[in-house]
Design a protein around this motif. Structure first.
Motif, PDB file in Angstrom:
ATOM      1  N   LEU A 149      -9.187  -5.470 -23.271  1.00 19.80           N
ATOM      2  CA  LEU A 149      -8.294  -5.216 -23.387  1.00 19.80           C
ATOM      3  C   LEU A 149      -7.256  -6.487 -24.616  1.00 19.80           C
ATOM      4  CD1 LEU A 149      -7.791  -4.977 -19.425  1.00 19.80           C
ATOM      5  CD2 LEU A 149      -7.356  -2.950 -21.453  1.00 19.80           C
ATOM      6  N   ALA A 150      -7.854  -7.616 -24.384  1.00 19.94           N
ATOM      7  CA  ALA A 150      -6.846  -8.787 -25.169  1.00 19.94           C
ATOM      8  C   ALA A 150      -6.865  -8.290 -26.611  1.00 19.94           C
ATOM      9  CB  ALA A 150      -7.406  -9.670 -25.460  1.00 19.94           C
ATOM     10  N   ALA A 151      -8.229  -7.543 -27.974  1.00 15.46           N
ATOM     11  CA  ALA A 151      -8.134  -7.377 -28.649  1.00 15.46           C
ATOM     12  C   ALA A 151      -7.144  -5.898 -28.650  1.00 15.46           C
ATOM     13  CB  ALA A 151     -10.237  -6.676 -28.892  1.00 15.46           C
ATOM     14  N   PHE A 152      -6.718  -5.149 -28.071  1.00 14.89           N
ATOM     15  CA  PHE A 152      -5.920  -4.467 -28.268  1.00 14.89           C
ATOM     16  C   PHE A 152      -4.457  -4.332 -27.768  1.00 14.89           C
ATOM     17  CE2 PHE A 152      -9.796  -1.179 -28.552  1.00 14.89           C
ATOM     18  CZ  PHE A 152      -9.143  -0.292 -29.584  1.00 14.89           C
ATOM     19  N   ASP A 153      -4.171  -5.492 -27.113  1.00 19.04           N
ATOM     20  CA  ASP A 153      -3.083  -5.728 -27.030  1.00 19.04           C
ATOM     21  C   ASP A 153      -2.664  -7.052 -28.124  1.00 19.04           C
ATOM     22  OD1 ASP A 153      -0.683  -7.023 -24.960  1.00 19.04           O
ATOM     23  OD2 ASP A 153      -2.232  -9.036 -25.688  1.00 19.04           O
ATOM     24  N   ALA A 154      -3.100  -7.690 -28.770  1.00 15.76           N
ATOM     25  CA  ALA A 154      -3.591  -8.273 -30.069  1.00 15.76           C
ATOM     26  C   ALA A 154      -2.483  -7.683 -31.401  1.00 15.76           C
ATOM     27  CB  ALA A 154      -4.294  -9.209 -30.423  1.00 15.76           C
ATOM     28  N   CYS A 155      -2.703  -6.446 -31.286  1.00 15.68           N
ATOM     29  CA  CYS A 155      -2.737  -5.062 -32.221  1.00 15.68           C
ATOM     30  C   CYS A 155      -1.625  -4.617 -31.759  1.00 15.68           C
ATOM     31  CB  CYS A 155      -3.614  -3.626 -32.359  1.00 15.68           C
ATOM     32  SG  CYS A 155      -5.297  -4.272 -33.130  1.00 15.68           S
ATOM     33  N   SER A 156      -0.746  -5.012 -32.395  1.00 13.81           N
ATOM     34  CA  SER A 156       0.912  -4.474 -31.154  1.00 13.81           C
ATOM     35  C   SER A 156       1.569  -3.424 -32.209  1.00 13.81           C
ATOM     36  CB  SER A 156       2.068  -5.455 -31.747  1.00 13.81           C
ATOM     37  OG  SER A 156       2.251  -6.163 -33.613  1.00 13.81           O
ATOM     38  N   GLU A 157       0.661  -2.694 -32.473  1.00 15.24           N
ATOM     39  CA  GLU A 157       1.110  -1.334 -33.467  1.00 15.24           C
ATOM     40  C   GLU A 157       0.589  -0.501 -32.194  1.00 15.24           C
ATOM     41  OE1 GLU A 157      -2.287  -2.842 -36.241  1.00 15.24           O
ATOM     42  OE2 GLU A 157      -0.539  -3.481 -34.662  1.00 15.24           O
ATOM     43  N   PHE A 158       0.555  -0.541 -31.520  1.00 14.25           N
ATOM     44  CA  PHE A 158      -0.108   0.467 -30.523  1.00 14.25           C
ATOM     45  C   PHE A 158       0.421   0.626 -29.894  1.00 14.25           C
ATOM     46  CE2 PHE A 158      -4.508  -0.317 -32.372  1.00 14.25           C
ATOM     47  CZ  PHE A 158      -5.344   0.796 -32.018  1.00 14.25           C
ATOM     48  N   SER A 159       0.681   2.290 -28.981  1.00 13.65           N
ATOM     49  CA  SER A 159       1.917   1.815 -28.822  1.00 13.65           C
ATOM     50  C   SER A 159       1.349   2.140 -27.021  1.00 13.65           C
ATOM     51  CB  SER A 159       2.212   3.869 -28.616  1.00 13.65           C
ATOM     52  OG  SER A 159       2.995   4.304 -29.990  1.00 13.65           O
ATOM     53  N   GLN A 160       0.234   2.433 -26.702  1.00 10.29           N
ATOM     54  CA  GLN A 160      -0.251   2.463 -25.065  1.00 10.29           C
ATOM     55  C   GLN A 160      -1.294   2.007 -25.292  1.00 10.29           C
ATOM     56  OE1 GLN A 160       0.483   0.825 -22.242  1.00 10.29           O
ATOM     57  NE2 GLN A 160       1.972   2.354 -21.668  1.00 10.29           N
ATOM     58  N   THR A 161      -2.060   1.052 -24.522  1.00  6.88           N
ATOM     59  CA  THR A 161      -4.154   1.331 -24.476  1.00  6.88           C
ATOM     60  C   THR A 161      -3.089   1.678 -22.353  1.00  6.88           C
ATOM     61  OG1 THR A 161      -4.339  -0.413 -25.412  1.00  6.88           O
ATOM     62  CG2 THR A 161      -5.414  -0.504 -23.448  1.00  6.88           C
ATOM     63  N   LEU A 162      -4.735   3.193 -22.599  1.00  6.46           N
ATOM     64  CA  LEU A 162      -4.494   3.375 -21.270  1.00  6.46           C
ATOM     65  C   LEU A 162      -6.019   3.065 -20.908  1.00  6.46           C
ATOM     66  CD1 LEU A 162      -3.668   5.140 -18.568  1.00  6.46           C
ATOM     67  CD2 LEU A 162      -4.351   7.853 -19.917  1.00  6.46           C
ATOM     68  N   VAL A 163      -6.119   2.580 -19.396  1.00  4.59           N
ATOM     69  CA  VAL A 163      -7.803   2.201 -18.975  1.00  4.59           C
ATOM     70  C   VAL A 163      -7.856   3.171 -18.121  1.00  4.59           C
ATOM     71  CG1 VAL A 163      -9.136   0.426 -17.659  1.00  4.59           C
ATOM     72  CG2 VAL A 163      -7.674  -0.390 -19.203  1.00  4.59           C
ATOM     73  N   VAL A 164      -9.146   4.481 -17.974  1.00  6.30           N
ATOM     74  CA  VAL A 164      -9.381   5.532 -16.860  1.00  6.30           C
ATOM     75  C   VAL A 164     -10.568   4.950 -15.823  1.00  6.30           C
ATOM     76  CG1 VAL A 164      -9.794   7.341 -17.291  1.00  6.30           C
ATOM     77  CG2 VAL A 164      -8.793   7.121 -18.875  1.00  6.30           C
ATOM     78  N   LEU A 165      -9.991   4.829 -14.905  1.00  9.34           N
ATOM     79  CA  LEU A 165     -10.726   4.585 -14.179  1.00  9.34           C
ATOM     80  C   LEU A 165     -11.311   4.720 -13.442  1.00  9.34           C
ATOM     81  CD1 LEU A 165      -8.781   0.648 -12.634  1.00  9.34           C
ATOM     82  CD2 LEU A 165     -10.461   0.983 -14.043  1.00  9.34           C
ATOM     83  N   ALA A 166     -12.074   5.488 -11.986  1.00 10.18           N
ATOM     84  CA  ALA A 166     -12.614   6.313 -10.740  1.00 10.18           C
ATOM     85  C   ALA A 166     -11.684   6.297  -9.656  1.00 10.18           C
ATOM     86  CB  ALA A 166     -13.693   6.077 -10.407  1.00 10.18           C
ATOM     87  N   PRO A 167     -11.199   7.109  -9.793  1.00 12.44           N
ATOM     88  CA  PRO A 167     -11.106   7.225  -8.049  1.00 12.44           C
ATOM     89  C   PRO A 167     -11.131   5.835  -7.192  1.00 12.44           C
ATOM     90  CG  PRO A 167     -11.058   9.516  -9.400  1.00 12.44           C
ATOM     91  CD  PRO A 167     -11.913   8.770  -9.862  1.00 12.44           C
ATOM     92  N   PHE A 216      -6.775  -9.853 -15.839  1.00 17.48           N
ATOM     93  CA  PHE A 216      -6.219  -8.991 -16.384  1.00 17.48           C
ATOM     94  C   PHE A 216      -4.539  -9.186 -16.572  1.00 17.48           C
ATOM     95  CE2 PHE A 216      -9.159  -6.303 -14.633  1.00 17.48           C
ATOM     96  CZ  PHE A 216     -10.387  -6.595 -15.701  1.00 17.48           C
ATOM     97  N   ALA A 217      -3.687 -10.501 -16.481  1.00 17.03           N
ATOM     98  CA  ALA A 217      -2.627 -10.920 -16.474  1.00 17.03           C
ATOM     99  C   ALA A 217      -1.873 -10.554 -17.638  1.00 17.03           C
ATOM    100  CB  ALA A 217      -1.731 -11.589 -14.964  1.00 17.03           C
ATOM    101  N   GLY A 218      -0.820  -9.781 -18.458  1.00 14.34           N
ATOM    102  CA  GLY A 218      -0.520 -11.119 -19.485  1.00 14.34           C
ATOM    103  C   GLY A 218      -0.989  -9.953 -20.365  1.00 14.34           C
ATOM    104  N   LEU A 219      -1.900  -8.772 -20.323  1.00 11.60           N
ATOM    105  CA  LEU A 219      -2.062  -8.094 -21.254  1.00 11.60           C
ATOM    106  C   LEU A 219      -1.280  -6.820 -20.964  1.00 11.60           C
ATOM    107  CD1 LEU A 219      -6.331  -8.772 -20.916  1.00 11.60           C
ATOM    108  CD2 LEU A 219      -4.481  -9.648 -22.662  1.00 11.60           C
ATOM    109  N   ARG A 220      -1.269  -5.961 -22.162  1.00 13.34           N
ATOM    110  CA  ARG A 220      -0.157  -4.384 -22.581  1.00 13.34           C
ATOM    111  C   ARG A 220      -1.295  -3.679 -21.874  1.00 13.34           C
ATOM    112  NH1 ARG A 220       1.707  -2.763 -26.526  1.00 13.34           N
ATOM    113  NH2 ARG A 220      -0.495  -4.296 -27.902  1.00 13.34           N
TER     114      ARG A 220
END
Length: 240
Positions: free
Chosen positions: A39-57, A67-71
């Protein structure tokens, strides 16, 4: 209209081979949950519109406070397989404005060695490509095939059946970067034909396309077995 960048992190697996008491993506490595490094690696790439984490229900281990502070955003739409989780995630990205021609980078949560530099290298190589592609490394080790009745997990008596040529072989890594619409169609086609594929490039190949290979890095290895946690911890602690 310019195509945008989205990242998708399938995080619904149980990590049964790791021997961990909880899904390996939540195990602490060098003071942080494994998932936090991705998450931190993608958060550092501001050019991304969204990072989506897919969890099990039914995931009871995820704690957003770790993971506070990460987009990123979360959808509890994980399926019974990686392919199902990725497909559900692609559908869910529409809620965040993702279009058919936008790029999506799918990354394993169990590859904490990913860096912003590797992500940007992949994007730069593929942004104008007609198909997309993946990070990968040429196979360096000699490959041995075991007999058909031998298990995939090492035991006390696994024996070599033959040596396989490594010529022309590459080891796939992630992220794997494709157009959202093309990837969703590819997974739908594979599912229709009764195949549960283990990575996104395999689905694109199923459509008849040839993904591009972009040189990856040894640090971007997949944490799979119990001893991998110590190796990842040493690497991340050293900032390798």
């Amino acid at each position: 209209m310019t195509s945008r960048l989205f990242s998708l992190i399938p995080c619904a697996g149980t990590g049964s081979r790791s021997g961990a008491p909880m899904p390996k993506q939540y195990q602490t490595i060098a003071g942080r949950p494994m998932l936090a490094y991705t998450l931190a690696a993608f958060d550092a790439c501001s050019e991304f519109s969204q990072t989506l984490v897919v969890l099990a229900p039914d995931d009871n281990h995820f704690d957003a406070r770790r993971f506070a502070g990460l987009r990123f955003a979360v959808e509890r739409c994980g399926g019974a397989s990686r392919q199902a989780s990725v497909y559900n995630g692609l559908v869910a990205l529409a809620k965040f404005g993702a279009r058919e021609d936008d790029w999506v980078l799918v990354h394993d949560a169990a590859r904490p060695g990913i860096t912003p530099e590797l992500i940007r290298k992949l994007v730069a190589e593929l942004r104008d490509d007609a198909v997309g592609g993946i990070l990968a490394l040429p196979v360096a080790d000699t490959l041995k095939r075991v007999a058909p009745n031998m298990p995939d997990v090492p035991t006390d008596d696994v024996r070599v059946a033959r040596t396989e040529s490594r010529d022309g072989l590459w080891q796939a890594q992630t992220p794997q970067m494709f157009r959202l619409g093309m990837l969703r169609e590819a997974i739908e086609r594979a599912r229709h034909d009764g195949h549960d594929l283990t990575d996104e490039a395999s689905a694109i190949e199923w459509l008849g396309h040839s993904p591009k290979l972009v040189q990856g890095s040894l640090r971007n290895f997949k944490v799979t077995y119990p001893e991998d946690f110590a190796l990842a911890g040493a690497m991340l602690s050293a900032g390798a």
